[in-house]
Design an enzyme around this catalytic site. Structure first.
Site, PDB file in Angstrom:
ATOM      1  N   ASP A 187     -29.666  15.793  -1.574  1.00 41.62           N
ATOM      2  CA  ASP A 187     -30.123  14.408  -1.458  1.00 41.62           C
ATOM      3  C   ASP A 187     -29.035  13.484  -1.987  1.00 41.62           C
ATOM      4  OD1 ASP A 187     -31.291  11.913  -1.560  1.00 41.62           O
ATOM      5  OD2 ASP A 187     -33.240  12.665  -2.225  1.00 41.62           O
ATOM      6  N   HIS A 192     -29.503   7.228  -6.641  1.00 43.32           N
ATOM      7  CA  HIS A 192     -29.576   8.128  -7.789  1.00 43.32           C
ATOM      8  C   HIS A 192     -28.235   8.314  -8.497  1.00 43.32           C
ATOM      9  CE1 HIS A 192     -33.522   8.912  -6.219  1.00 43.32           C
ATOM     10  NE2 HIS A 192     -33.008   9.328  -5.073  1.00 43.32           N
ATOM     11  N   ILE A 207     -32.039   5.827 -10.682  1.00 47.93           N
ATOM     12  CA  ILE A 207     -33.259   6.551 -11.045  1.00 47.93           C
ATOM     13  C   ILE A 207     -33.119   8.026 -10.683  1.00 47.93           C
ATOM     14  CG2 ILE A 207     -34.684   4.500 -10.750  1.00 47.93           C
ATOM     15  CD1 ILE A 207     -35.635   5.650  -8.062  1.00 47.93           C
ATOM     16  N   GLY A 210     -37.339  11.739  -7.144  1.00 46.07           N
ATOM     17  CA  GLY A 210     -38.726  12.148  -7.312  1.00 46.07           C
ATOM     18  C   GLY A 210     -38.911  13.640  -7.164  1.00 46.07           C
TER      19      GLY A 210
END
Length: 284
Positions: A187, A192, A207, A210
């Site tokens: 990803d 991120h 962040i 998830g």
């Protein structure tokens, strides 16, 4: 309407051959924070090839891609990716995932639900090898502004948090570099990693993925209540309720029931702000 429900559901599944090696599994586990302490026998089952087992959540990254979004290019799906949110994830494993393997993975739109102000697209990926089915992934993708088309609202997967105290509560620190390591499993979203991109998206800093929190939570439940035995896990689902940042701490509360563990995950430093909700691990 950008989503043509009939066309999306009728489209032929996309097919891809994928493969993985023990190094892919080890990298994924390290991206979840495995390996601390490095010589702990309980951690070596996630990091040492001679003892390696595979967390079922590895199915979300197997093949070095983001399987959760494998159906977003299907006919009938033409949406603004800026309006897309990963709302929830379910993994069901049909047998333990081998440390090294090859499989055929198919992706399709399994359902489209009308939530009023948003549409929910359920993207399903299924993987099989020569011995039969391996796993089924369902990603629930929220598309803001695409509801109101008169479709089915869909099932409710909300869980009521037990009124009793959790059976176990554990805390899992998130390393400052954890998102940088996790993204090597496939990803590459700059949200991120790139502070400037994160600010454009409305965050003070990058962040954590998830699906990294998703994997960390499954590892915590496995190690705490399932004796570290990933082969006992049959299914795992969650709803992404909020973000967490590298450097923070996940607080994982667990309620054990017959054949299942209900879980909530919060950010400890931010007054237990919700991170994962409606989370359930089913096991043998």
């Amino acid at each position: 309407m950008p989503i043509d429900v009939s066309a999306a559901l009728a489209a032929e599944p996309r097919r891809a051959e994928i493969g993985w090696h023990h190094k892919d599994v080890q990298l994924y586990h390290l991206g979840l924070g495995a390996g601390t302490p490095a010589t702990d026998p309980d951690e070596l089952r996630y990091t040492l090839e001679s003892r390696l087992q595979v967390l079922p959540s590895f199915a979300t990254v197997a093949g070095a891609g983001t399987a959760a979004f494998g159906g977003m290019g299907a006919p009938g799906i033409d949406v603004d990716l800026a309006a897309v949110l990963h709302g929830g994830q379910t993994v069901r494993v049909h047998r333990p995932i081998p440390v090294t393997g090859r499989a055929v993975q198919t992706s399709k739109v399994a359902a489209v639900y009308d939530k009023g102000k948003a549409a929910v697209i359920v993207l399903r990926t299924e993987a099989s090898d020569d011995d039969g089915p391996l796993w089924t992934n369902d990603a629930q993708i929220f598309v803001r502004g695409e509801g109101g088309f008169g479709g089915e609202r869909g099932p409710s997967d909300r869980l009521t948090v037990p009124e009793r105290a959790p059976d176990r509560t554990v805390e899992r620190p998130i390393r400052e570099d954890q998102a940088l390591l996790y993204r090597l499993s496939g990803d590459w979203n700059p949200l991120h990693a790139d502070p400037a991109f994160a600010k454009l998206a409305g965050f003070d800093r990058p962040i954590l993925h998830g699906l990294c929190t998703y994997g960390m939570t499954l590892k915590a439940v496995t190690d705490t209540l399932l004796e570290g035995d990933v082969s006992r896990i049959t299914a795992y689902r969650t709803r992404f309720a909020g973000v967490v940042f590298p450097g923070e701490t996940l607080r994982v509360r667990m309620w054990a029931e017959e054949g299942r563990v209900q879980v909530t995950v919060t950010a400890a430093e931010r007054d237990d702000a919700p991170v994962l909700a409606d989370t359930l691990v089913e096991h043998a």
